[in-house]
Design an enzyme around this catalytic site. Structure first.
Site, PDB file in Angstrom:
ATOM      1  N   TYR A  23       0.820  -1.213   0.000  1.00  0.00           N
ATOM      2  CA  TYR A  23       0.000   0.000   0.000  1.00  0.00           C
ATOM      3  C   TYR A  23       0.856   1.267   0.000  1.00  0.00           C
ATOM      4  O   TYR A  23       0.410   2.319  -0.428  1.00  0.00           O
ATOM      5  CB  TYR A  23      -0.908   0.033   1.238  1.00  0.00           C
ATOM      6  CG  TYR A  23      -2.251  -0.624   1.044  1.00  0.00           C
ATOM      7  CD1 TYR A  23      -2.348  -1.928   0.574  1.00  0.00           C
ATOM      8  CD2 TYR A  23      -3.432   0.052   1.350  1.00  0.00           C
ATOM      9  CE1 TYR A  23      -3.582  -2.533   0.413  1.00  0.00           C
ATOM     10  CE2 TYR A  23      -4.667  -0.553   1.192  1.00  0.00           C
ATOM     11  CZ  TYR A  23      -4.732  -1.841   0.724  1.00  0.00           C
ATOM     12  OH  TYR A  23      -5.957  -2.435   0.569  1.00  0.00           O
ATOM     13  N   ASP A  69      -6.419  -6.949   3.981  1.00  0.00           N
ATOM     14  CA  ASP A  69      -7.554  -6.281   3.329  1.00  0.00           C
ATOM     15  C   ASP A  69      -8.475  -7.330   2.711  1.00  0.00           C
ATOM     16  O   ASP A  69      -9.693  -7.312   2.896  1.00  0.00           O
ATOM     17  CB  ASP A  69      -7.022  -5.330   2.249  1.00  0.00           C
ATOM     18  CG  ASP A  69      -8.148  -4.631   1.497  1.00  0.00           C
ATOM     19  OD1 ASP A  69      -9.094  -4.162   2.162  1.00  0.00           O
ATOM     20  OD2 ASP A  69      -8.086  -4.575   0.255  1.00  0.00           O
ATOM     21  N   ASP A 126      -3.202 -18.115  -0.037  1.00  0.00           N
ATOM     22  CA  ASP A 126      -4.232 -18.770  -0.864  1.00  0.00           C
ATOM     23  C   ASP A 126      -4.929 -19.861  -0.051  1.00  0.00           C
ATOM     24  O   ASP A 126      -6.157 -19.992  -0.062  1.00  0.00           O
ATOM     25  CB  ASP A 126      -3.649 -19.311  -2.182  1.00  0.00           C
ATOM     26  CG  ASP A 126      -2.357 -20.096  -2.005  1.00  0.00           C
ATOM     27  OD1 ASP A 126      -1.769 -20.101  -0.897  1.00  0.00           O
ATOM     28  OD2 ASP A 126      -1.916 -20.723  -2.992  1.00  0.00           O
ATOM     29  N   LYS A 143       3.043 -15.370   1.903  1.00  0.00           N
ATOM     30  CA  LYS A 143       3.205 -16.080   0.633  1.00  0.00           C
ATOM     31  C   LYS A 143       4.699 -16.357   0.495  1.00  0.00           C
ATOM     32  O   LYS A 143       5.352 -15.953  -0.473  1.00  0.00           O
ATOM     33  CB  LYS A 143       2.642 -15.216  -0.517  1.00  0.00           C
ATOM     34  CG  LYS A 143       2.551 -15.906  -1.859  1.00  0.00           C
ATOM     35  CD  LYS A 143       1.463 -16.972  -1.947  1.00  0.00           C
ATOM     36  CE  LYS A 143       1.560 -17.701  -3.279  1.00  0.00           C
ATOM     37  NZ  LYS A 143       0.617 -18.832  -3.393  1.00  0.00           N
ATOM     38  N   ASP A 198     -12.369  -9.115   4.242  1.00  0.00           N
ATOM     39  CA  ASP A 198     -13.659  -9.121   3.531  1.00  0.00           C
ATOM     40  C   ASP A 198     -14.250 -10.532   3.521  1.00  0.00           C
ATOM     41  O   ASP A 198     -15.458 -10.710   3.660  1.00  0.00           O
ATOM     42  CB  ASP A 198     -13.506  -8.627   2.079  1.00  0.00           C
ATOM     43  CG  ASP A 198     -13.708  -7.115   1.948  1.00  0.00           C
ATOM     44  OD1 ASP A 198     -13.422  -6.394   2.929  1.00  0.00           O
ATOM     45  OD2 ASP A 198     -14.151  -6.661   0.873  1.00  0.00           O
TER      46      ASP A 198
HETATM   47  C1  IPM Z   1     -10.406  -1.234   4.036  1.00  0.00           C
HETATM   48  C2  IPM Z   1     -10.690  -0.565   2.727  1.00  0.00           C
HETATM   49  C3  IPM Z   1      -9.536   0.382   2.396  1.00  0.00           C
HETATM   50  C4  IPM Z   1      -8.266  -0.446   2.285  1.00  0.00           C
HETATM   51  C5  IPM Z   1      -9.743   1.254   1.148  1.00  0.00           C
HETATM   52  C6  IPM Z   1     -11.027   2.059   1.216  1.00  0.00           C
HETATM   53  C7  IPM Z   1      -8.574   2.145   0.889  1.00  0.00           C
HETATM   54  O1  IPM Z   1     -10.886  -1.518   1.733  1.00  0.00           O
HETATM   55  O2  IPM Z   1     -10.249  -0.522   5.040  1.00  0.00           O
HETATM   56  O3  IPM Z   1     -10.373  -2.467   4.076  1.00  0.00           O
HETATM   57  O4  IPM Z   1      -7.984  -1.010   1.224  1.00  0.00           O
HETATM   58  O5  IPM Z   1      -7.546  -0.536   3.276  1.00  0.00           O
HETATM   59 MG    MG Z   2     -10.974  -3.532   2.437  1.00  0.00          MG
END
Ligand code: IPM
Ligand code: MG
Length: 363
Positions: free
Chosen positions: A141, A248, A224, A192, A252
């Site tokens: 990042y 990240d 993975d 990884k 999710d």
């Molecule tokens: C998160 C979001 C952010 C990230 C974005 C909005 C920059 O997806 O906080 O997970 O990638 O960190």
């Molecule tokens: Mg995110």
């Protein structure tokens, strides 16, 4: 101790969900005399529209002088054509980096009331309680060089750099081991290392740090495989520690195990537990302004704020219990709705939590 909270509602559904969280927090502030004060500022697309930058200096200053930051969400299609340097997401990344918020805690807990809201089978997810510790101020990042440039033959190339120093790995590893110690004492480091040298170093340093925590059982997993295991048998995990981008993505996935990404709070901490608190979901532009977004992740983020920055476990528990009670009353926003429940909007869900809080404090 001063207790100043910088409130950055941001874009999309940000203002709607933050306003519910503030109602809940303000009530508790009075009821328990917490001494919290709130200052609002713009970030992301809203800040770009007003000031031409997603992170105006006054917003950054406010955050630096605050004890904690409450953030809604940033971004939306309106700002996608902008150059990367002024995209709303850069505002968020700027706060994380300028405040040194390297340790991002993303707990994924399945509320029993929501077991039917998950797309996974109840036996796979019921009782789920895991914590992802994501490194937040390093890795791909932020690594240099980055950008898109043109080769001599005119072809464009895009570059990002995944880079971690020993000290960056060491400090996030310590955070994760300490958290594991307070939980079920199992830490899985995700990398990884079979392909990326950067994460080979990651594995080596995490293993070294592990020697200071003999009571914590450390394991390693390739990313993975970790993605697969999270949907196959998520209850094998207690604490996961991983790099910025892997965290990240995995968070999710973990969110969906709990029924909806609308349920997951987060804390981003510096070395002194100063923190920014935000739901892990984004600005959801498709439903912004309709009053249907789920405010629970943001409300639960304020509980994390009370716990980690203000060290007030009792106040944090009260918010979490109120969320539990609201779910017990069968109200559901669209994202966690299942048959037989009462479908409500953002403010009704906020009100359900607030009412539950009031009921808790009634003699
Ligand atoms: C998160 C979001 C952010 C990230 C974005 C909005 C920059 O997806 O906080 O997970 O990638 O960190
Ligand atoms: Mg995110």
């Amino acid at each position: 101790m001063s207790k100043r909270i910088a409130v950055l509602a941001g874009d999309g559904i940000g203002p709607e969900i933050v306003s519910e969280a503030i109602k809940v927090l303000s009530y508790l502030n009075k009821d328990m005399q917490l001494g919290l004060t709130f200052d609002h500022a713009l970030i992301g697309g809203a800040a770009y529209d007003a000031f031409g930058t997603p992170l105006p200096q006054q917003t950054l200053n406010l955050c630096k002088h605050a004890d904690a930051v409450l953030l809604g969400a940033v971004g939306g299609p309106k700002w996608e054509p902008l150059a990367h340097a002024v995209r709303p997401e850069r505002g968020l990344l700027g706060v994380r980096s300028e405040l040194g918020l390297f340790s991002n805690l993303r707990p994924a807990v399945l509320y029993p009331q929501l077991v039917d809201a998950s797309t996974l089978k109840p036996e796979v997810v019921s009782g789920l309680d895991l914590m992802i510790v994501r490194e937040l101020t390093g890795g791909i990042y932020f690594g240099q060089p980055r950008g898109v440039s043109k080769l001599e033959n005119g072809e464009k190339v895009g570059v990002n750099t995944k880079i971690y120093s020993e000290s960056e790995i060491r400090r996030i590893a310590h955070s994760a081991f300490k958290i594991a110690r307070q939980r079920r004492k199992k830490l899985c480091s995700v990398d990884k290392a079979n392909v990326l040298e950067c994460t080979e170093l990651w594995r080596q340093i995490v293993t070294e740090v592990g020697k200071d925590y003999p009571d914590v059982q450390l394991s390693h997993m390739y990313v993975d495989n970790a993605a697969m295991q999270l949907v196959r048998a998520p209850k094998q995990f207690d604490v996961i520690v991983t790099t910025n981008m892997f965290g990240d993505i995995l968070s999710d996935i973990a969110a969906m195990l709990t029924g909806s990404i609308g349920m997951l709070p987060s804390a981003s901490l510096d070395a002194n537990n100063k923190g920014m608190y935000e739901p892990i979901h984004g600005s959801a532009p498709d439903i912004a302004g309709q009053g249907v977004a789920n405010p629970l992740a943001t409300i639960l983020s304020t509980a994390m704020m009370l716990r980690y920055t203000f060290q007030n476990e009792e106040a944090a528990n009260r918010i979490e219990q109120a969320v539990n009670a609201a779910l017990d009353s069968n109200v559901r926003t669209a994202d966690i709705y299942s048959e037989g429940m009462t479908k409500v909007g953002t403010s009704e869900m906020g009100a359900a939590v607030l009412n539950a809080l009031k009921a808790e404090s009634a003699p």
